[in-house]
Design a protein around this motif. Structure first.
Motif, mmCIF file in Angstrom:
data_model
loop_
_atom_site.group_PDB
_atom_site.id
_atom_site.type_symbol
_atom_site.label_atom_id
_atom_site.label_comp_id
_atom_site.label_asym_id
_atom_site.label_seq_id
_atom_site.Cartn_x
_atom_site.Cartn_y
_atom_site.Cartn_z
ATOM 1 N N LYS A 165 47.346 16.078 17.950
ATOM 2 C CA LYS A 165 46.193 16.921 17.703
ATOM 3 C C LYS A 165 46.012 17.922 18.861
ATOM 4 O O LYS A 165 46.543 17.655 19.939
ATOM 5 N N LYS A 179 45.768 1.580 19.031
ATOM 6 C CA LYS A 179 45.073 0.620 19.900
ATOM 7 C C LYS A 179 45.016 -0.755 19.219
ATOM 8 O O LYS A 179 44.810 -0.854 18.011
ATOM 9 N N PHE A 207 32.052 6.236 21.508
ATOM 10 C CA PHE A 207 33.038 6.564 22.545
ATOM 11 C C PHE A 207 32.282 7.150 23.720
ATOM 12 O O PHE A 207 31.534 8.111 23.566
ATOM 13 N N GLU A 250 32.760 8.343 27.945
ATOM 14 C CA GLU A 250 33.588 8.490 29.133
ATOM 15 C C GLU A 250 32.675 8.770 30.308
ATOM 16 O O GLU A 250 31.648 9.447 30.155
ATOM 17 N N ARG A 287 40.394 20.175 32.463
ATOM 18 C CA ARG A 287 40.760 20.495 31.077
ATOM 19 C C ARG A 287 39.723 21.395 30.419
ATOM 20 O O ARG A 287 39.689 21.549 29.197
ATOM 21 N N TYR A 298 40.835 24.081 27.850
ATOM 22 C CA TYR A 298 41.151 23.526 26.517
ATOM 23 C C TYR A 298 39.876 23.069 25.820
ATOM 24 O O TYR A 298 39.584 23.438 24.685
ATOM 25 N N ASP A 341 37.469 17.111 19.585
ATOM 26 C CA ASP A 341 38.305 16.362 20.531
ATOM 27 C C ASP A 341 38.320 14.859 20.223
ATOM 28 O O ASP A 341 39.342 14.204 20.385
ATOM 29 N N HIS A 363 39.606 10.668 16.267
ATOM 30 C CA HIS A 363 39.631 9.258 16.692
ATOM 31 C C HIS A 363 38.538 8.419 16.003
ATOM 32 O O HIS A 363 38.805 7.375 15.431
ATOM 33 N N LYS A 387 31.120 12.892 26.968
ATOM 34 C CA LYS A 387 31.794 12.976 28.269
ATOM 35 C C LYS A 387 30.723 12.909 29.354
ATOM 36 O O LYS A 387 29.566 13.273 29.108
ATOM 37 N N ARG A 438 32.469 4.060 30.763
ATOM 38 C CA ARG A 438 33.612 4.342 29.896
ATOM 39 C C ARG A 438 33.784 3.172 28.943
ATOM 40 O O ARG A 438 34.006 2.037 29.365
ATOM 41 N N GLN A 494 37.883 -0.821 24.116
ATOM 42 C CA GLN A 494 38.251 -0.676 25.530
ATOM 43 C C GLN A 494 37.005 -0.465 26.366
ATOM 44 O O GLN A 494 36.008 0.012 25.815
HETATM 45 C C1 BG6 Z 1 42.094 12.385 23.881
HETATM 46 C C2 BG6 Z 1 41.053 13.416 24.211
HETATM 47 O O1 BG6 Z 1 42.536 12.542 22.565
HETATM 48 O O2 BG6 Z 1 41.531 11.107 24.046
HETATM 49 C C3 BG6 Z 1 40.511 13.228 25.610
HETATM 50 O O3 BG6 Z 1 41.619 14.713 24.086
HETATM 51 C C4 BG6 Z 1 40.049 11.805 25.819
HETATM 52 O O4 BG6 Z 1 39.433 14.117 25.839
HETATM 53 C C5 BG6 Z 1 41.106 10.812 25.364
HETATM 54 O O5 BG6 Z 1 39.784 11.635 27.185
HETATM 55 C C6 BG6 Z 1 40.561 9.405 25.377
HETATM 56 O O6 BG6 Z 1 41.581 8.482 25.118
HETATM 57 P P1 BG6 Z 1 41.433 6.964 25.581
HETATM 58 O O7 BG6 Z 1 42.608 6.295 24.981
HETATM 59 O O8 BG6 Z 1 41.424 6.997 27.063
HETATM 60 O O9 BG6 Z 1 40.128 6.493 25.035
#
Ligand code: BG6
Length: 484
Positions: free
Chosen positions: A158, A192, A224, A226, A233, A236, A245, A250, A336, A341, A372
């Motif tokens: 993606k 996962k 989700f 973080e 980034r 982007y 994103d 996801h 974000k 996380r 996670q």
């Molecule tokens: C990516 C996103 O697809 O997934 C990122 O572009 C994000 O912004 C990442 O940080 C998260 O992946 P994971 O596996 O760390 O949860």
């Protein structure tokens, strides 16, 4: 046959994704014996003009960090690096791809590969703007010649487009060059462990089968978070935002596995048929059931526009219009620069009617699947408080993978997905119609945001996100429980 010579071609080999995800995944597969030196060769291709050794050095630098200091690891790494060859060329250059093809063919003949049995896996660790030209070049110059069990497969990452029209255009362009069976659209959440476990937990357990519906489930949250921003980034991210994103891909993929009907079998097409049906049953998003946020300081990034309207946080309620889920809100939430996380699914059950224990205020039954960190599944339930009194407390039935499966290494998502690609298993990859249905759900909302009709609320980095998101959750019926 899966025994012919295997060439793995990483396009964009000098980039970040290749370094952080693709090569480490290949190395792990190599270490476990899935990529055998006598049949595998890895080719890196990118524009950067560097030598084989310089590319190897970059990969070595990244892979020898941290955990892998053992002598065995170092020895494996050296063997692995010897399998890698680098070719530099641009993404629309005939010469570059002719050279790449020559290198692959030379490798195939050096392994005495039977004509037509060779396997070629092209991994596009590239920005999507170059997908069409790269795919054209592969199709024209780098396909293996015959089909005596050999194959050519293309792995793409993606973002697959920015909205419905651009995604459809990209799909059409790739579709002219390759069959759907050759295209592997990666969504790494599908690799996962606990996402793959969803199918088993839901359909192999009598505990869940009869309860998994609108009669028993009040709401579902897929979350989700973080605890870092878009550092490095921003350029982007500002073009895409949190919905494109994380949520449209996801979290929506996770929603499909939580909500879909039981597939006829485990065949990839049967599973993907059910996922598409869920997506097609999602009703148009109501804007009063959306909260957007942008963390303070996001626009300080020099690569982000000063007037950026891009959300770094979103809570969106989806409604699935079918017999199983009518009336049950599916709350997708991603952000974000939050306070932690974590990625988890929270399935919240309805209250028990006629509560004789007066225990409602302690919270509801909840089934939580933590993707996670620290994979776990736990059920929050009410039990008698141990002791002489007849009172109740909230407790948990807890399956924490780290405790229950000590010593078992959980594979990285990318590792698993690349192995699936070599094996030709498309179960955990996104099909073209799935992608289209996913974009159909979010495109109107995304266009409204892009047009500035919806504005993100500001939130403090390190917080829970805008308070309005918690208010929305409460409004659609989520009851905050305490404890875990
Ligand atoms: C990516 C996103 O697809 O997934 C990122 O572009 C994000 O912004 C990442 O940080 C998260 O992946 P994971 O596996 O760390 O949860």
């Amino acid at each position: 046959s899966e025994t012919g010579c295997l060439s793995i071609i990483v396009l964009g080999a000098s980039g970040d994704l290749a370094k952080k995800k693709t090569f480490p995944a290949l190395f792990n597969l190599f270490r476990q014996g899935f990529l055998r030196p006598n049949e595998v060769h890895i080719f890196g291709y990118a524009r950067t003009k560097i030598s084989d050794d310089e590319l190897r050095e970059r990969i070595r630098g990244f892979l020898s960090q941290g955990k892998g200091a053992s002598a065995e690891h170092t020895e494996d790494l050296l063997m692995f690096l010897q399998l890698i060859k680098y070719i530099s060329g641009s993404y629309d250059s005939e010469d570059g791809f002719l050279l790449l093809n020559k290198e692959i063919s030379d490798h195939e003949s050096s392994k005495n590969s039977q004509p037509g049995t060779a396997r070629r896996l092209f991994y596009l660790a590239l920005p999507p703007s170059v997908y069409p030209s790269v795919c054209k070049m592969i199709r024209r110059y780098c396909m293996n010649q015959s089909d005596l069990g050999g194959w050519t497969r293309i792995v793409v990452e993606k973002p697959f487009g920015k909205d419905l029209d651009s995604a459809e255009e990209l799909s059409a362009q790739l579709g002219e060059l390759f069959d759907e069976q050759q295209l592997y659209r990666i969504d790494h959440y599908l690799g996962k462990e606990l996402v793959q476990n969803l199918l088993v937990v839901r359909f192999a357990n009598r505990f869940f089968v009869p309860l998994w519906n609108r009669d028993n489930i009040d709401n579902v949250q897929i979350v989700f978070r973080e605890d870092f921003g878009t550092e490095g980034r921003g350029g982007y991210f500002d073009q895409y935002g949190i919905i494109r994103d994380i949520i449209q891909n996801h979290l929506l993929q996770v929603l499909c596995l939580v909500a879909m009907e039981k597939p006829v079998s485990l065949k990839p097409e049967h599973i993907r048929d059910e996922k598409v049906k869920v997506l097609q049953s999602v009703l148009p998003i109501k804007y009063e059931e959306v909260v957007l946020g942008q963390y303070e300081g996001y626009r300080d990034d020099p690569t982000v526009s000063d007037s950026s309207n891009t959300p770094t946080f979103a809570t969106v309620v989806l409604r699935i219009h079918n017999e199983r889920w009518e009336g049950v809100p599916f709350i997708l939430k991603a952000g974000k620069a939050l306070n932690s996380r974590k990625a988890e699914i929270r399935v919240q059950f309805k209250d028990v009617p006629g509560d004789i224990f007066k225990c409602k205020k302690q919270g509801r039954n909840e089934f939580v699947i933590r993707l996670q960190p620290s994979e776990a599944m736990y059920m929050k339930l009410t039990v008698k408080k141990p002791g002489l009194d007849m009172s109740t407390i909230q407790s948990e039935l807890d399956l924490s993978y780290g405790l229950r499966y000590q010593g078992v290494t959980i594979p990285e998502a990318y590792e698993r997905l690349i192995l699936d690609t070599v094996r030709g298993d498309q179960q955990h990859f996104v099909r073209r119609d799935e992608l289209k249905a996913a974009w159909e759900i979010f495109t109107p909302l995304l266009h409204s945001i892009d047009a500035g009709e919806l504005k993100p609320l500001s939130y403090q980095p390190g917080s829970r996100g805008p308070a309005e998101a918690d208010e929305l959750l409460a409004r659609v019926g989520y009851v905050q429980t305490h404890g875990y």
